[in-house]
Enzyme design. Structure first.
Site, PDB file in Angstrom:
ATOM      1  N   TYR A  62      -9.522  11.571   4.273  1.00  0.00           N
ATOM      2  CA  TYR A  62      -9.657  11.556   2.820  1.00  0.00           C
ATOM      3  C   TYR A  62     -10.937  12.265   2.403  1.00  0.00           C
ATOM      4  O   TYR A  62     -10.982  12.943   1.385  1.00  0.00           O
ATOM      5  CB  TYR A  62      -9.631  10.121   2.302  1.00  0.00           C
ATOM      6  CG  TYR A  62      -8.337   9.405   2.618  1.00  0.00           C
ATOM      7  CD1 TYR A  62      -8.276   8.448   3.624  1.00  0.00           C
ATOM      8  CD2 TYR A  62      -7.160   9.733   1.958  1.00  0.00           C
ATOM      9  CE1 TYR A  62      -7.074   7.818   3.938  1.00  0.00           C
ATOM     10  CE2 TYR A  62      -5.955   9.106   2.270  1.00  0.00           C
ATOM     11  CZ  TYR A  62      -5.927   8.160   3.267  1.00  0.00           C
ATOM     12  OH  TYR A  62      -4.740   7.543   3.588  1.00  0.00           O
ATOM     13  N   HIS A  74      -6.651   0.489   5.544  1.00  0.00           N
ATOM     14  CA  HIS A  74      -6.641   1.438   6.645  1.00  0.00           C
ATOM     15  C   HIS A  74      -7.280   0.878   7.900  1.00  0.00           C
ATOM     16  O   HIS A  74      -6.945   1.296   9.017  1.00  0.00           O
ATOM     17  CB  HIS A  74      -7.348   2.719   6.197  1.00  0.00           C
ATOM     18  CG  HIS A  74      -6.672   3.368   5.044  1.00  0.00           C
ATOM     19  ND1 HIS A  74      -6.650   2.769   3.783  1.00  0.00           N
ATOM     20  CD2 HIS A  74      -5.977   4.510   4.918  1.00  0.00           C
ATOM     21  CE1 HIS A  74      -5.961   3.534   2.967  1.00  0.00           C
ATOM     22  NE2 HIS A  74      -5.544   4.588   3.621  1.00  0.00           N
ATOM     23  N   HIS A  79       0.853  -1.190   0.000  1.00  0.00           N
ATOM     24  CA  HIS A  79       0.000   0.000   0.000  1.00  0.00           C
ATOM     25  C   HIS A  79       0.888   1.240   0.000  1.00  0.00           C
ATOM     26  O   HIS A  79       1.770   1.389   0.865  1.00  0.00           O
ATOM     27  CB  HIS A  79      -0.933   0.002   1.227  1.00  0.00           C
ATOM     28  CG  HIS A  79      -1.984   1.044   1.107  1.00  0.00           C
ATOM     29  ND1 HIS A  79      -3.164   0.835   0.436  1.00  0.00           N
ATOM     30  CD2 HIS A  79      -1.988   2.329   1.504  1.00  0.00           C
ATOM     31  CE1 HIS A  79      -3.876   1.962   0.445  1.00  0.00           C
ATOM     32  NE2 HIS A  79      -3.185   2.870   1.083  1.00  0.00           N
ATOM     33  N   ALA A  80       0.674   2.143  -0.958  1.00  0.00           N
ATOM     34  CA  ALA A  80       1.565   3.296  -1.154  1.00  0.00           C
ATOM     35  C   ALA A  80       1.636   4.151   0.109  1.00  0.00           C
ATOM     36  O   ALA A  80       0.635   4.349   0.797  1.00  0.00           O
ATOM     37  CB  ALA A  80       1.058   4.140  -2.321  1.00  0.00           C
ATOM     38  N   GLU A 111      -3.454  14.920   3.091  1.00  0.00           N
ATOM     39  CA  GLU A 111      -3.924  14.076   1.971  1.00  0.00           C
ATOM     40  C   GLU A 111      -4.282  14.903   0.750  1.00  0.00           C
ATOM     41  O   GLU A 111      -4.438  14.371  -0.342  1.00  0.00           O
ATOM     42  CB  GLU A 111      -5.140  13.253   2.419  1.00  0.00           C
ATOM     43  CG  GLU A 111      -4.876  12.308   3.569  1.00  0.00           C
ATOM     44  CD  GLU A 111      -3.698  11.378   3.325  1.00  0.00           C
ATOM     45  OE1 GLU A 111      -3.055  10.965   4.302  1.00  0.00           O
ATOM     46  OE2 GLU A 111      -3.400  11.072   2.150  1.00  0.00           O
ATOM     47  N   HIS A 124       2.696  14.456  -0.075  1.00  0.00           N
ATOM     48  CA  HIS A 124       3.093  14.254   1.326  1.00  0.00           C
ATOM     49  C   HIS A 124       4.543  14.679   1.529  1.00  0.00           C
ATOM     50  O   HIS A 124       4.873  15.390   2.489  1.00  0.00           O
ATOM     51  CB  HIS A 124       2.964  12.770   1.702  1.00  0.00           C
ATOM     52  CG  HIS A 124       1.555  12.298   1.888  1.00  0.00           C
ATOM     53  ND1 HIS A 124       0.674  12.856   2.778  1.00  0.00           N
ATOM     54  CD2 HIS A 124       0.883  11.278   1.295  1.00  0.00           C
ATOM     55  CE1 HIS A 124      -0.485  12.218   2.734  1.00  0.00           C
ATOM     56  NE2 HIS A 124      -0.390  11.256   1.837  1.00  0.00           N
ATOM     57  N   HIS A 130       0.045  11.991  -5.447  1.00  0.00           N
ATOM     58  CA  HIS A 130      -0.516  12.012  -4.093  1.00  0.00           C
ATOM     59  C   HIS A 130       0.597  11.851  -3.063  1.00  0.00           C
ATOM     60  O   HIS A 130       0.718  12.620  -2.107  1.00  0.00           O
ATOM     61  CB  HIS A 130      -1.554  10.887  -3.947  1.00  0.00           C
ATOM     62  CG  HIS A 130      -2.101  10.780  -2.573  1.00  0.00           C
ATOM     63  ND1 HIS A 130      -3.270  11.404  -2.172  1.00  0.00           N
ATOM     64  CD2 HIS A 130      -1.614  10.169  -1.473  1.00  0.00           C
ATOM     65  CE1 HIS A 130      -3.478  11.162  -0.895  1.00  0.00           C
ATOM     66  NE2 HIS A 130      -2.483  10.412  -0.436  1.00  0.00           N
ATOM     67  N   GLU A 131       1.460  10.857  -3.301  1.00  0.00           N
ATOM     68  CA  GLU A 131       2.554  10.593  -2.336  1.00  0.00           C
ATOM     69  C   GLU A 131       3.582  11.713  -2.351  1.00  0.00           C
ATOM     70  O   GLU A 131       4.092  12.122  -1.302  1.00  0.00           O
ATOM     71  CB  GLU A 131       3.222   9.259  -2.666  1.00  0.00           C
ATOM     72  CG  GLU A 131       2.318   8.046  -2.571  1.00  0.00           C
ATOM     73  CD  GLU A 131       1.556   7.965  -1.255  1.00  0.00           C
ATOM     74  OE1 GLU A 131       0.421   7.465  -1.257  1.00  0.00           O
ATOM     75  OE2 GLU A 131       2.093   8.418  -0.221  1.00  0.00           O
TER      76      GLU A 131
HETATM   77  C1  LIG Z   1      -2.589   6.606  -1.479  1.00  0.00           C
HETATM   78  C2  LIG Z   1      -2.853   6.461  -0.235  1.00  0.00           C
HETATM   79  C3  LIG Z   1      -1.768   6.515   0.800  1.00  0.00           C
HETATM   80 SE1  LIG Z   1      -2.051   7.906   2.094  1.00  0.00          SE
HETATM   81  C4  LIG Z   1      -4.249   6.129   0.255  1.00  0.00           C
HETATM   82  O1  LIG Z   1      -4.349   5.313   1.152  1.00  0.00           O
HETATM   83  N1  LIG Z   1      -5.361   6.714  -0.273  1.00  0.00           N
HETATM   84  C5  LIG Z   1      -5.383   7.783  -1.278  1.00  0.00           C
HETATM   85  C6  LIG Z   1      -6.836   8.058  -1.533  1.00  0.00           C
HETATM   86  C7  LIG Z   1      -7.662   7.183  -0.657  1.00  0.00           C
HETATM   87  C8  LIG Z   1      -6.702   6.276   0.123  1.00  0.00           C
HETATM   88  C9  LIG Z   1      -6.934   4.819  -0.253  1.00  0.00           C
HETATM   89  O2  LIG Z   1      -6.185   4.301  -1.065  1.00  0.00           O
HETATM   90  O3  LIG Z   1      -7.913   4.236   0.274  1.00  0.00           O
HETATM   91 ZN   LIG Z   2      -1.986  10.010   1.443  1.00  0.00          ZN
END
Ligand SMILES: C=C(C[SeH])C(=O)N1CCC[C@H]1C(=O)O
Ligand SMILES: [Zn+2]
Length: 599
Positions: free
Chosen positions: A491, A481, A320-321, A378, A354, A350-351
């Protein structure tokens, strides 16, 4: 002067901040080692360093709370003491702290190593979430194959961690209560420093819900046309496995089968990225160049040396990024199992957002090195990506043909594609913590974890599972998450405020005029190379969390509240088109709950 005077307090803070940064650096290094290479040895090391860090934090906290900081004058000193006076999970007795850390690490391990068998080849059973299942959920148009992957992944991920999650809830709540919160949801919400925060979020959702219902009705019709009544009903819930994403959280991957004006150029950069030989490094260099074009900061050499931008072979890791601050002002990293496609290019931005925030506030005292609120963190990269995604910008950087037309139908296609990403996400971004807040409050108990989850999925997203679910399943546990204990309302906040940020930066760049919004439509704005916009952005980012987030927002947008008008302005042409289209085809707006339908 007596001990604990304001002068003493200031001196104490300076020393404590240095110590806290040293421990934060050690902890980040140990966490990175585990997340990027899941082994027993790396787990033991991570647990050991985390326990040492927690021990130090607890000792420091006993000293910190002796200072009468509420009587101090200097707002910066008071704000730092206020933040340091909440200990977090380190408040737990050492054995419980370690148990909690072990449980969250183990849940991440289960999630990261989950593998299933291929739908078409029962012998091939090494399909991981990233990259295989993510790509197949995006590409497959076979409902049976999609159902197979949807059910099997949940069996290998969420269903396996239900017990651990229940223990995690108890320990997290115990820590919250020891920190004088009623439960963990209150501790999580302290970061927003906003009394009626949940009411504000609910109000934003009610403002945005009509927009969601319109795109939901349109997508349901197109999927009904493609898959037929037996798979997708005309007026009910959309089956979750058909939306191009393992969690139905954004729908961009079904753009090509629901395009408003087929045959018009798609604003998808993927084929051009492949044609131009893009690799992961080049994706991140492209993103870096956008930030430096705004007079923001380039990546330090350590970033390119230490980051993991492609999935390493031969080991287990958390794919997961994520973006990492090592709190030494020099070491900043991204870990992303990148694929060469538009979706991953946007995740890379997105990354990188951060990382840019880390770089902008790196000279703040340790406890101000965070977002003004978690939603701001975010929103940084996504705000930039709103410019990058425009057909105008993609043509400018050679990721769309220079002669691709910009006629109204192509523009609508583009806006619809953005809607599949940004509008579709809103109810999911909201319901994730609606479910968890109720779990922490004890309103949702283990006996009805899954039933409450699907009630929220139905009520807010208008979707249903492809097969019946029971309490033998634990579907929330199949979302990163939830098992990694990362709060999610950030988010939803991001998807609202990024359009306020975008509007303010576009105005600054001379790309949007609120007095004549049709002359320069907000969704066509590209702030690339605007140093004025970049300097404005930097002035907010460099504040970190040194001031309450309304002050930070005001510096950049002149506003002090979250506000849906940015998002509504950006999607105004799409809403008009969807309302007309749904009226023309007589769509039912909204959905009849499945049980009502079965009756
Ligand atoms: C890209 C990330 C790392 Se902070 C992320 O978890 N995001 C980005 C948008 C929503 C959420 C997800 O993937 O659920
Ligand atoms: Zn993020």
């Amino acid at each position: 002067s007596n001990k604990y005077s304001e002068a003493e307090g200031k001196e104490y803070l300076a020393k404590l901040n240095q110590e806290l940064l040293r421990y934060s650096n050690m902890a980040a290094i140990a966490e990175w080692a585990y997340a990027s290479n899941i082994t027993e040895e790396n787990l033991q090391n991570k647990l050991k360093v985390a326990a040492e860090t927690a021990r130090f934090q607890k000792e420091a906290w006993k000293e910190t709370i002796k200072y009468p900081w509420k009587e101090y004058k200097d707002p910066v000193v008071k704000r730092q003491f206020k933040k340091l006076s909440v200990l977090g999970s380190a408040v737990l007795p050492e054995d419980k702290y370690e148990k909690l850390d072990k449980i969250v690490s183990e849940m991440q391990n289960v999630y990261s190593v989950a593998k299933i068998c291929d739908f078409n080849n029962k012998e091939k059973c090494d399909l991981n979430l990233e990259p295989e299942l993510t790509l197949l959920m995006a590409k497959s148009r076979n409902p049976e194959e999609l159902k197979h992957m949807w059910v099997q992944f949940r069996q290998q991920a969420g269903d396996k961690v239900r017990k651990e999650f229940t223990e995690y809830v108890a320990l997290t709540n115990e820590a919250a209560k020891l920190n004088n919160f009623s439960d963990a949801s209150e501790e999580w919400l302290k970061d927003y420093e906003t009394e009626d925060f949940r009411d504000q979020i609910q109000a934003l959702w009610l403002q945005l819900k009509p927009l969601y219902e319109q795109i939901h009705a349109y997508v349901r019709r197109r999927l009904n046309e493609k898959y037929g009544d037996s798979v997708v009903s005309k007026d009910g819930l959309i089956p979750a496995h058909l939306l191009g994403n393992m969690w139905s959280q954004n729908w961009g991957n079904i753009y090509e089968i629901t395009t408003p004006y087929p045959g018009k150029v798609a604003s998808d950069a993927t084929p051009y990225m492949v044609e131009k030989g893009y690799d992961a490094h080049k994706m991140f260099k492209l993103s870096e160049e956008f930030f430096t074009s705004l007079n923001l900061t380039a990546m330090p050499d350590t970033f390119w040396k230490n980051s993991i931008l492609e999935k390493p072979v031969g080991r287990n890791l958390v794919c997961h990024a994520s973006a990492w601050d090592f709190y030494d002002g020099k070491d900043f990293r991204i870990k992303q199992c990148s694929r060469i496609n538009m979706e991953n290019l946007l995740v890379a931005h997105h990354e990188m957002g951060h990382i840019q925030y880390f770089l902008q506030y790196k000279d703040q005292p340790g406890n101000f090195r965070e977002g003004a609120n978690p939603g701001f963190h975010e929103a940084v990269g996504d705000t930039i990506a709103l410019s990058v995604s425009t057909p105008k910008h993609l043509r400018r950087v050679g990721l769309l043909p220079a002669d691709s037309k910009d006629d109204p139908e192509s523009q609508l296609n583009y806006l619809y594609n953005m809607g599949l990403e940004k509008i579709a996400f809103l109810p999911f971004g909201y319901l994730m913590d609606l479910w968890r807040w109720d779990v922490f409050k004890g309103k949702t108990t283990p006996e009805n974890y899954n039933c409450e989850w699907w009630k929220l999925r139905q009520q807010y997203q208008g979707i249903e599972p492809p097969v019946d679910r029971s309490e033998a399943n634990f579907d929330p546990g199949s979302k990163y998450h939830i098992i990694a204990s990362v709060p999610y309302i950030r988010y939803f906040v991001s998807f609202v405020v990024q359009f306020q940020f975008h509007r303010a930066l576009c105005e600054k760049a001379g790309q949007f005029d609120p007095k004549d919004p049709d002359r320069l439509p907000l969704h066509e704005c590209d702030i690339y190379q605007s140093k004025e916009a970049g300097n404005l952005f930097g002035s907010m980012l460099s504040m970190g969390s040194s001031r309450p987030w309304p002050d930070a927002m005001e510096v950049m947008t002149g506003q002090r509240k979250m506000d849906a008008t940015g998002l509504m302005e950006y999607f105004r042409p799409l809403l008009k088109w969807l309302e007309a289209e749904n009226k023309k085809t007589g769509e039912k707006i909204g959905w009849t709950p499945s049980d009502a339908r079965h009756v």
